[in-house]
Motif scaffolding. Structure first.
Motif, PDB file in Angstrom:
ATOM      1  N   PRO A  98       0.831  -1.216   0.000  1.00 35.61           N
ATOM      2  CA  PRO A  98       0.000   0.000   0.000  1.00 35.61           C
ATOM      3  C   PRO A  98       0.857   1.254   0.000  1.00 35.61           C
ATOM      4  O   PRO A  98       2.002   1.247   0.456  1.00 35.61           O
ATOM      5  CB  PRO A  98      -0.803  -0.127   1.297  1.00 35.61           C
ATOM      6  CG  PRO A  98       0.057  -0.980   2.182  1.00 35.61           C
ATOM      7  CD  PRO A  98       0.727  -1.965   1.274  1.00 35.61           C
ATOM      8  N   LEU A  99       0.314   2.346  -0.494  1.00 36.31           N
ATOM      9  CA  LEU A  99       0.960   3.645  -0.394  1.00 36.31           C
ATOM     10  C   LEU A  99       0.772   4.181   1.014  1.00 36.31           C
ATOM     11  O   LEU A  99      -0.142   3.766   1.743  1.00 36.31           O
ATOM     12  CB  LEU A  99       0.362   4.615  -1.407  1.00 36.31           C
ATOM     13  CG  LEU A  99       0.387   4.184  -2.880  1.00 36.31           C
ATOM     14  CD1 LEU A  99      -0.244   5.259  -3.751  1.00 36.31           C
ATOM     15  CD2 LEU A  99       1.796   3.856  -3.344  1.00 36.31           C
ATOM     16  N   PHE A 100       1.624   5.122   1.425  1.00 40.22           N
ATOM     17  CA  PHE A 100       1.520   5.617   2.792  1.00 40.22           C
ATOM     18  C   PHE A 100       0.146   6.208   3.108  1.00 40.22           C
ATOM     19  O   PHE A 100      -0.401   5.947   4.190  1.00 40.22           O
ATOM     20  CB  PHE A 100       2.616   6.639   3.088  1.00 40.22           C
ATOM     21  CG  PHE A 100       2.702   6.988   4.544  1.00 40.22           C
ATOM     22  CD1 PHE A 100       3.460   6.224   5.414  1.00 40.22           C
ATOM     23  CD2 PHE A 100       1.995   8.064   5.054  1.00 40.22           C
ATOM     24  CE1 PHE A 100       3.506   6.517   6.773  1.00 40.22           C
ATOM     25  CE2 PHE A 100       2.040   8.383   6.405  1.00 40.22           C
ATOM     26  CZ  PHE A 100       2.796   7.597   7.274  1.00 40.22           C
ATOM     27  N   PRO A 101      -0.470   7.013   2.228  1.00 36.75           N
ATOM     28  CA  PRO A 101      -1.807   7.538   2.550  1.00 36.75           C
ATOM     29  C   PRO A 101      -2.816   6.436   2.856  1.00 36.75           C
ATOM     30  O   PRO A 101      -3.779   6.664   3.592  1.00 36.75           O
ATOM     31  CB  PRO A 101      -2.191   8.324   1.297  1.00 36.75           C
ATOM     32  CG  PRO A 101      -0.883   8.748   0.704  1.00 36.75           C
ATOM     33  CD  PRO A 101       0.031   7.578   0.951  1.00 36.75           C
ATOM     34  N   GLU A 102      -2.590   5.233   2.306  1.00 36.10           N
ATOM     35  CA  GLU A 102      -3.525   4.131   2.529  1.00 36.10           C
ATOM     36  C   GLU A 102      -3.365   3.476   3.894  1.00 36.10           C
ATOM     37  O   GLU A 102      -4.244   2.729   4.320  1.00 36.10           O
ATOM     38  CB  GLU A 102      -3.351   3.088   1.418  1.00 36.10           C
ATOM     39  CG  GLU A 102      -3.674   3.613   0.032  1.00 36.10           C
ATOM     40  CD  GLU A 102      -3.321   2.639  -1.082  1.00 36.10           C
ATOM     41  OE1 GLU A 102      -3.844   2.820  -2.196  1.00 36.10           O
ATOM     42  OE2 GLU A 102      -2.534   1.700  -0.844  1.00 36.10           O
ATOM     43  N   ILE A 103      -2.250   3.750   4.582  1.00 36.13           N
ATOM     44  CA  ILE A 103      -2.057   3.156   5.913  1.00 36.13           C
ATOM     45  C   ILE A 103      -2.195   4.191   7.026  1.00 36.13           C
ATOM     46  O   ILE A 103      -2.038   3.847   8.202  1.00 36.13           O
ATOM     47  CB  ILE A 103      -0.682   2.464   6.023  1.00 36.13           C
ATOM     48  CG1 ILE A 103       0.448   3.513   6.038  1.00 36.13           C
ATOM     49  CG2 ILE A 103      -0.478   1.449   4.908  1.00 36.13           C
ATOM     50  CD1 ILE A 103       1.776   2.978   6.515  1.00 36.13           C
ATOM     51  N   VAL A 104      -2.476   5.443   6.662  1.00 32.84           N
ATOM     52  CA  VAL A 104      -2.528   6.500   7.670  1.00 32.84           C
ATOM     53  C   VAL A 104      -3.535   6.189   8.769  1.00 32.84           C
ATOM     54  O   VAL A 104      -3.252   6.369   9.955  1.00 32.84           O
ATOM     55  CB  VAL A 104      -2.848   7.860   6.997  1.00 32.84           C
ATOM     56  CG1 VAL A 104      -3.309   8.883   8.029  1.00 32.84           C
ATOM     57  CG2 VAL A 104      -1.628   8.393   6.268  1.00 32.84           C
ATOM     58  N   THR A 105      -4.725   5.709   8.391  1.00 27.03           N
ATOM     59  CA  THR A 105      -5.753   5.433   9.398  1.00 27.03           C
ATOM     60  C   THR A 105      -5.298   4.363  10.372  1.00 27.03           C
ATOM     61  O   THR A 105      -5.414   4.520  11.597  1.00 27.03           O
ATOM     62  CB  THR A 105      -7.065   5.006   8.719  1.00 27.03           C
ATOM     63  OG1 THR A 105      -7.536   6.069   7.873  1.00 27.03           O
ATOM     64  CG2 THR A 105      -8.128   4.703   9.766  1.00 27.03           C
ATOM     65  N   ALA A 135       0.771  13.258   2.979  1.00 28.55           N
ATOM     66  CA  ALA A 135      -0.584  12.694   2.890  1.00 28.55           C
ATOM     67  C   ALA A 135      -1.641  13.693   3.343  1.00 28.55           C
ATOM     68  O   ALA A 135      -2.810  13.323   3.493  1.00 28.55           O
ATOM     69  CB  ALA A 135      -0.667  11.420   3.725  1.00 28.55           C
ATOM     70  N   ALA A 136      -1.243  14.947   3.589  1.00 29.54           N
ATOM     71  CA  ALA A 136      -2.162  16.000   4.044  1.00 29.54           C
ATOM     72  C   ALA A 136      -2.843  15.590   5.341  1.00 29.54           C
ATOM     73  O   ALA A 136      -4.045  15.795   5.527  1.00 29.54           O
ATOM     74  CB  ALA A 136      -3.193  16.319   2.963  1.00 29.54           C
ATOM     75  N   ALA A 137      -2.084  14.990   6.247  1.00 32.33           N
ATOM     76  CA  ALA A 137      -2.604  14.556   7.542  1.00 32.33           C
ATOM     77  C   ALA A 137      -1.618  14.964   8.626  1.00 32.33           C
ATOM     78  O   ALA A 137      -0.497  15.392   8.350  1.00 32.33           O
ATOM     79  CB  ALA A 137      -2.830  13.045   7.558  1.00 32.33           C
ATOM     80  N   TRP A 216       8.718  18.972   2.882  1.00 30.90           N
ATOM     81  CA  TRP A 216       8.904  17.650   2.309  1.00 30.90           C
ATOM     82  C   TRP A 216       9.059  17.783   0.807  1.00 30.90           C
ATOM     83  O   TRP A 216       8.884  18.860   0.238  1.00 30.90           O
ATOM     84  CB  TRP A 216       7.725  16.735   2.643  1.00 30.90           C
ATOM     85  CG  TRP A 216       6.462  17.054   1.911  1.00 30.90           C
ATOM     86  CD1 TRP A 216       6.040  16.531   0.727  1.00 30.90           C
ATOM     87  CD2 TRP A 216       5.463  18.001   2.297  1.00 30.90           C
ATOM     88  NE1 TRP A 216       4.842  17.080   0.354  1.00 30.90           N
ATOM     89  CE2 TRP A 216       4.457  17.979   1.308  1.00 30.90           C
ATOM     90  CE3 TRP A 216       5.319  18.849   3.395  1.00 30.90           C
ATOM     91  CZ2 TRP A 216       3.337  18.784   1.373  1.00 30.90           C
ATOM     92  CZ3 TRP A 216       4.198  19.644   3.456  1.00 30.90           C
ATOM     93  CH2 TRP A 216       3.221  19.612   2.474  1.00 30.90           C
ATOM     94  N   SER A 217       9.378  16.680   0.174  1.00 28.18           N
ATOM     95  CA  SER A 217       9.521  16.665  -1.281  1.00 28.18           C
ATOM     96  C   SER A 217       8.826  15.418  -1.797  1.00 28.18           C
ATOM     97  O   SER A 217       8.908  14.353  -1.188  1.00 28.18           O
ATOM     98  CB  SER A 217      10.994  16.652  -1.689  1.00 28.18           C
ATOM     99  OG  SER A 217      11.127  16.460  -3.087  1.00 28.18           O
ATOM    100  N   ASP A 218       8.111  15.539  -2.917  1.00 27.87           N
ATOM    101  CA  ASP A 218       7.408  14.398  -3.485  1.00 27.87           C
ATOM    102  C   ASP A 218       8.291  13.589  -4.429  1.00 27.87           C
ATOM    103  O   ASP A 218       7.948  12.485  -4.802  1.00 27.87           O
ATOM    104  CB  ASP A 218       6.168  14.867  -4.250  1.00 27.87           C
ATOM    105  CG  ASP A 218       5.096  15.384  -3.302  1.00 27.87           C
ATOM    106  OD1 ASP A 218       4.973  14.814  -2.205  1.00 27.87           O
ATOM    107  OD2 ASP A 218       4.405  16.351  -3.650  1.00 27.87           O
ATOM    108  N   ALA A 219       9.411  14.153  -4.836  1.00 22.03           N
ATOM    109  CA  ALA A 219      10.295  13.460  -5.766  1.00 22.03           C
ATOM    110  C   ALA A 219      11.699  13.443  -5.197  1.00 22.03           C
ATOM    111  O   ALA A 219      12.103  14.370  -4.504  1.00 22.03           O
ATOM    112  CB  ALA A 219      10.294  14.168  -7.124  1.00 22.03           C
ATOM    113  N   PRO A 220      12.445  12.372  -5.461  1.00 18.41           N
ATOM    114  CA  PRO A 220      13.806  12.306  -4.926  1.00 18.41           C
ATOM    115  C   PRO A 220      14.695  13.387  -5.507  1.00 18.41           C
ATOM    116  O   PRO A 220      14.648  13.693  -6.699  1.00 18.41           O
ATOM    117  CB  PRO A 220      14.289  10.911  -5.355  1.00 18.41           C
ATOM    118  CG  PRO A 220      13.424  10.542  -6.511  1.00 18.41           C
ATOM    119  CD  PRO A 220      12.089  11.186  -6.254  1.00 18.41           C
TER     120      PRO A 220
END
Length: 341
Positions: A98-105, A135-137, A216-220
């Protein structure tokens, strides 16, 4: 017991064994101690601001350090997995994670209303906080506790600050180092007796406030040549550090900020892999030196009292000495090199 996500692909038995010494909580228990803890370990693609989490594990402990639950997941970083020779997680293994936003909960449920406990907690917290920001959280963590700092407070006779040394001190067996679930298990087992000893001695726990991160940065970011060592096909590739492109601005002033071009030397063991620390320093624009001289800006060591040639030279030259955790904090905000001319 919760089902461990992806456990079938990479099983690790999360067993908590008996600890030496009394197993009953001391009485009275300090009233100011936290009500619960979340022992955390994350594996990442590296140490920079743009690096990502690729696996995470949490052991939930009650106020006296007893295990209540555990959880583990892989995370797809959507980029190169970094030093595969350390964590063993290849792009193929992470492809269906899963992507990180999918495990935030799920992750938030296990962190909420607990003190985050980690070995070199500043690093784990920084990585988690930045992933939450992407993840805007907001991570539901208000305080963290570093087991390195706790070991220092207790005066444990450890040869260095690696997790394996703390595990050996308490007789805890590591089954697979640098696997998030097993590292979290080992840390939970070693934290329990440390917590109870601190309670018996009525020590103030080294709790620090967790501030949400917004950068943060979305790309390396572009890697310098040293990052070529992240190739997953080799164990320890030969390392040729690139020349630092900035002139040395001089010594580091305690309480100040690092400046690109400063010469940094390392001595002794580190809790984070030394090569990753060196790569992170180089990427920040610092010069990694193999020895200490009058030109050295800073010496990083977790054992400043150790009688080594580097610590002796640092003392004779008046070079500032800091520990690994402080250095990683300074790396978060390195000043650009002064404009030439």
């Amino acid at each position: 017991m919760l089902e461990d996500r992806m456990a079938a692909a990479d099983p690790i038995a999360p067993r908590i064994g008996q600890q030496p010494g009394p197993q009953t909580p001391p009485a009275p228990w300090p009233s100011g101690y936290p009500e619960g803890y979340a022992v955390v370990d994350v594996e990442t693609t590296g140490l920079a601001r743009d690096d990502r989490i690729i696996s995470a594990a949490v052991y939930q402990l009650d106020a006296q350090g007893e295990v209540q639950d555990h959880w583990y997941t892989l995370v797809n970083p959507q980029r190169d997995p970094g030093p595969v020779w350390i964590h063993g997680l290849t792009s193929a293994v992470l492809a269906d994670a899963p992507l990180f936003p999918e495990i935030v909960t799920e992750l938030s449920e296990r962190l909420a209303d607990r003190v985050l406990v980690a070995h070199n907690a500043m690093f784990d917290w920084s990585m988690i906080a930045r992933e939450y920001a992407r993840a805007a959280a907001t991570a539901p963590v208000r305080q963290r506790l570093c087991t390195i700092a706790l070991s220092k407070e207790l005066g444990l006779p450890l040869p260095n600050h690696k997790l394996e040394s703390l595990a050996a001190h308490y007789g805890v067996v590591q089954e697979r180092a640098h696997h998030a679930l097993d590292d979290a298990r080992v840390l939970a087992e070693t934290f329990r007796p440390s917590l109870r000893r601190a309670a018996r001695e009525n020590l103030r726990l080294p709790l620090l406030t967790c501030q949400p991160l917004t950068e943060w940065s979305d790309a390396p970011a572009p890697r310098q040549r040293a990052a070529a060592s992240y190739r997953p096909t080799s164990w320890r590739p030969s390392r040729k550090r690139p020349a630092c492109p900035y002139p040395n601005p001089g010594r580091y002033e305690p309480g100040g900020r690092l400046v690109q071009g400063m010469r940094v030397a390392f001595s002794g063991d580190t809790s984070v892999d030394r090569e990753l620390l060196e790569d992170r320093a180089i990427e920040a624009g610092l010069h990694v030196a193999t020895s200490v001289s009058r030109l050295t800006s800073l010496l990083v060591t977790n054992d400043p009292d150790a009688r080594t040639s580097k610590t002796a030279k640092a003392a004779s030259y008046g070079t500032t000495v800091i520990d690994e955790a402080a250095f990683m904090q300074l790396l978060q905000d390195v000043l650009p090199a002064p404009a030439s001319g």
